[in-house]
Each structure stands twice: as structure tokens, then as C-alpha cells.
Design a protein around this motif. Sequence first.
Motif, PDB file in Angstrom:
ATOM      1  N   CYS A 315      54.575  35.106  38.070  1.00 47.23           N
ATOM      2  CA  CYS A 315      54.135  35.033  39.419  1.00 47.23           C
ATOM      3  C   CYS A 315      54.083  34.027  40.318  1.00 47.23           C
ATOM      4  CB  CYS A 315      52.479  35.135  39.020  1.00 47.23           C
ATOM      5  SG  CYS A 315      51.903  36.585  38.022  1.00 47.23           S
ATOM      6  N   THR A 329      45.452  41.501  42.263  1.00 47.98           N
ATOM      7  CA  THR A 329      45.118  42.463  41.176  1.00 47.98           C
ATOM      8  C   THR A 329      45.816  43.780  41.551  1.00 47.98           C
ATOM      9  OG1 THR A 329      42.837  42.803  42.146  1.00 47.98           O
ATOM     10  CG2 THR A 329      43.121  41.045  40.201  1.00 47.98           C
ATOM     11  N   LEU A 332      49.316  43.842  40.543  1.00 46.55           N
ATOM     12  CA  LEU A 332      49.339  44.120  38.833  1.00 46.55           C
ATOM     13  C   LEU A 332      49.020  45.269  38.467  1.00 46.55           C
ATOM     14  CD1 LEU A 332      47.778  40.556  38.118  1.00 46.55           C
ATOM     15  CD2 LEU A 332      50.185  40.980  37.711  1.00 46.55           C
ATOM     16  N   SER A 355      54.731  46.072  34.750  1.00 50.10           N
ATOM     17  CA  SER A 355      54.603  44.660  35.096  1.00 50.10           C
ATOM     18  C   SER A 355      54.395  43.966  33.753  1.00 50.10           C
ATOM     19  CB  SER A 355      53.385  44.394  36.170  1.00 50.10           C
ATOM     20  OG  SER A 355      53.319  43.074  36.176  1.00 50.10           O
ATOM     21  N   ALA A 358      51.048  41.907  33.942  1.00 50.27           N
ATOM     22  CA  ALA A 358      49.921  42.690  33.675  1.00 50.27           C
ATOM     23  C   ALA A 358      49.823  42.975  32.168  1.00 50.27           C
ATOM     24  CB  ALA A 358      50.048  44.232  34.384  1.00 50.27           C
ATOM     25  N   ALA A 400      42.898  37.943  35.698  1.00 51.30           N
ATOM     26  CA  ALA A 400      43.772  37.798  36.600  1.00 51.30           C
ATOM     27  C   ALA A 400      42.975  37.256  37.940  1.00 51.30           C
ATOM     28  CB  ALA A 400      44.105  39.180  37.189  1.00 51.30           C
TER      29      ALA A 400
END
Length: 451
Positions: A315, A329, A332, A355, A358, A400
Motif C-alpha cells: 500500500c 477500504t 481493498l 488484493s 486484503a 484497515a
Amino acid sequence: MTKSKRSHPERDLTPTHPNAAAIDIGSRMHVAAVPPDRDTEPVRTFGTCTGDLQQLADWFARCGVRTVAMESTGVYWIPAYEILEQRGFEVVLVNARDAKHVPGRKTDVSDAQWLRRLHEYGLLRASFRPKGELAALRAYLRQRERLLDYGASHIQHMQKALMQMNVQLHHVVTDMTGATGMSIIRAVVAGERDPAVLATHRDRRCHASEEEISAALAGNWREEHVFALGQALELYDVYHAKVVECDLRIEVVLRRLPDTAARPVGRLPPARHRDKTANAPAFDARAALHGVLGVDLTQIHGLGPSLALKLVGECGTDLSAWPNAKHFTSWLCLAPGNKISGGKVLSTRTRRSGSRAAALLRLAAVTVGRTETALGAFYRRLSARVGKAKAVTATARKIATLFYNTLRHGMDYADPGASYYEERYRARVLANLQRRAKSLGYTLQEAPVPG
């Protein structure tokens, strides 16, 4: 009288990127398109060799192109992306789902033209891709994961060879790659066959006694099975040696990362857990991340040093690509969906996603569900009500959000505890019950405590 044809909708739009080009990526050739007024042949085909890609960049420069859009097709886009980026072009990598072609017009040439038209009018969203040292960090971390996966397959090969020899090592040790298990396997490969002697390699932390281990190690020592065990052990050692090399590269890249902390880096807070996890980096990842970020991500429950390092690799270090935690979020695919038609909510299911970030957050959610923390209490309550799958996604979304706020805004996370969360949940339920009772003309009263 013949009615005049209505103008096309795109003619009424204002181009956002007038100097846009696009490439339809392929394994053997790339089809590139530039604005029609820039060249007599606005669509050309180029090969995939480095010289061909340099010619493609030269053609873009002559046509006055500044930004280029391409789809993320396999791994074929990576050489073109990196060369164009090095030449100074703004390269936009888009998801194929966002650039679906007009039905009935599917060719490589029309694909490139349609992609350029969408990019010209700003109708394509750029996928997130870290740049500079962050891209190198992510590449090293992903290579490290691949090496660990390759090494894990040889653990299975060792276990299979032991089972063929009827050596029940996995029944007396919890982890075959731990101190006791690996010491015994190396002794077997070195030529030791006496179960009593092999049992003396027991680590003092092993729960099984030497007598139990000795009974499980009486096997049928066939030569071909011992040979297979030795080869699997050798390959396992090779992959883990390569992992150590990756760790050295990762440590160097972390030192080269610029300090993105918005405030001076203070003292590193005490670690919540002192036990070293399996397959952890050879260096102190927690201290290295704190020196770069200025915050300790491991204070968030569920995020250990290894997992925090992987999240930063996926990220980035500042998360400025997302305006707020809700955007993060949603990227994700951890936020509820928003599928509405005719004023009716059709679905709120989260989108499917591959992802890696995630997946890491879901892993953290499963881990935190077993802890006596506020996040753990949230996971258990939601799991009992809607099931474990939805509880994992919802908890991963909370983690997250904490990760985003900590990294972007420097938030200091302090866990209020499971009891605090349960008390807040109880107060919320009571408030709802009192509101509902009042609407029906009743008043709730606390039951007297039995004497």
C-alpha cells in the motif's frame, strides 16, 4: 424532410487529457494509438522487444504524447510500463473491467482506439502502483513469499518420505520444522538410525518425552526413502538461504526509503509480543518500519512486524492515493457494495478481489478474533450473529481503517479492551430497547437483584 442526425455525446464532452495515447497489450505485439491529428498513421503495431519499446516511446514523443493508458494484461504490461515511465511519460494502468469495449467491435486496433478515447475524456481510473523504492520493496517482499511457498512444498515432501519409512515424527512434535524436528531429520540424513540416539536431539521445550519420541522413530529405513528425504531437506535449506538473501535486500531498501513521518520519530514503544513468529525477517522489521514511518503499526492488534511490513509494501508509506479511510477500504473490496436500481438496494455484498493487502488484513482478522481485545470481541459477536465469513471481512475493514489512520494521520492506537466493547454494546442495545418501548407506550425498568 429528413431530420438531421444528432451529434455524438462524446463531442459535447471536454477532453481531460488532449495529449493521451493508449496501448493494447499483447504477448507478441502491442497496438498503440495516438490522437488522429498527430500522425498520418495514428494506430501502429510494435513488437515486445526492448528496442521495439524504445521505438514506441520515440513515436509517442514525436506525437506530443504526455500520458499513456494500458490494461493490466498478465505480466506483459510491465516492460512497456517501466520503459515509458523511465522516458518521462505519465503511465496509467487500468483494470480491464473499467475499459470494456463496445459490443460488436472487438479487434486490437479498435481496442487501442477505444482505450485512448476513454483516457482522453478522463473516464479511466488509474490502478495503484507504488513508485521508486516502494516498487522495489514490494517486488522483494513478493519474491520472498514465493520462496517460502516453494520451501513449504518440500516440507510436505519430507513428511511424505518419513511416512513411507513409518517414522511418526509428526505425532510427537507440533512443528516438524522446529528445533526438535529439524535436528532429528538432519541426523537421519547424516546416517543415524538408532531411535534412542535420535530422541536425544529433543529440545527442552518439546512437550513429548524422549521415550515417546524414541517409540515414534522406529522406522523402516529403506535407502530410496532416505534419499528422497535428503533431497527434500537440501532443497528446503536452499530456499531458506535465498529467503535470507531477500531479507538483506529488503533491509537495504528500507534504509533508502525517505522519512515520510509527519512528526519527529520518537522512541519505539515496547513490543506487545516478544515471541518471534515463524518465517519472520532476519532483521528487526518493527524498528526499521518505525524509523521510516514514525509510528508503530504493531500496536494495532492483529498486525505483527512481518504482516505490517507486507502491508506497507503493498500500500505504500503515506496512503495519499486515497482521500480517506472509506476510499481505502473500498479499494481493498472490504467495504459493503452499493448496487441500487430504481431506488431499491439490490445487493450490498463486497466485491471479489485478488488484493494481497486484503488477504493480509483478513488473516489479521482471524488472528485477532482469538484475543481478549475490542477487535476480538467485535469479531466474536458478529461471528455469532452473521457467520464467520462476514465477521472476518468486517473485522478486516476495521483493522484497515486503523492502519490507514495510523499511517496517514499518525494516530496512536490504544486498545480499550474486550470488556469496554461489551459494555458499549450493552448500552447501545438498552438504548434501542428503551426507545422502542417508549414508542409503544411502555417504560423499561431494571429488574431487582435477587437478595
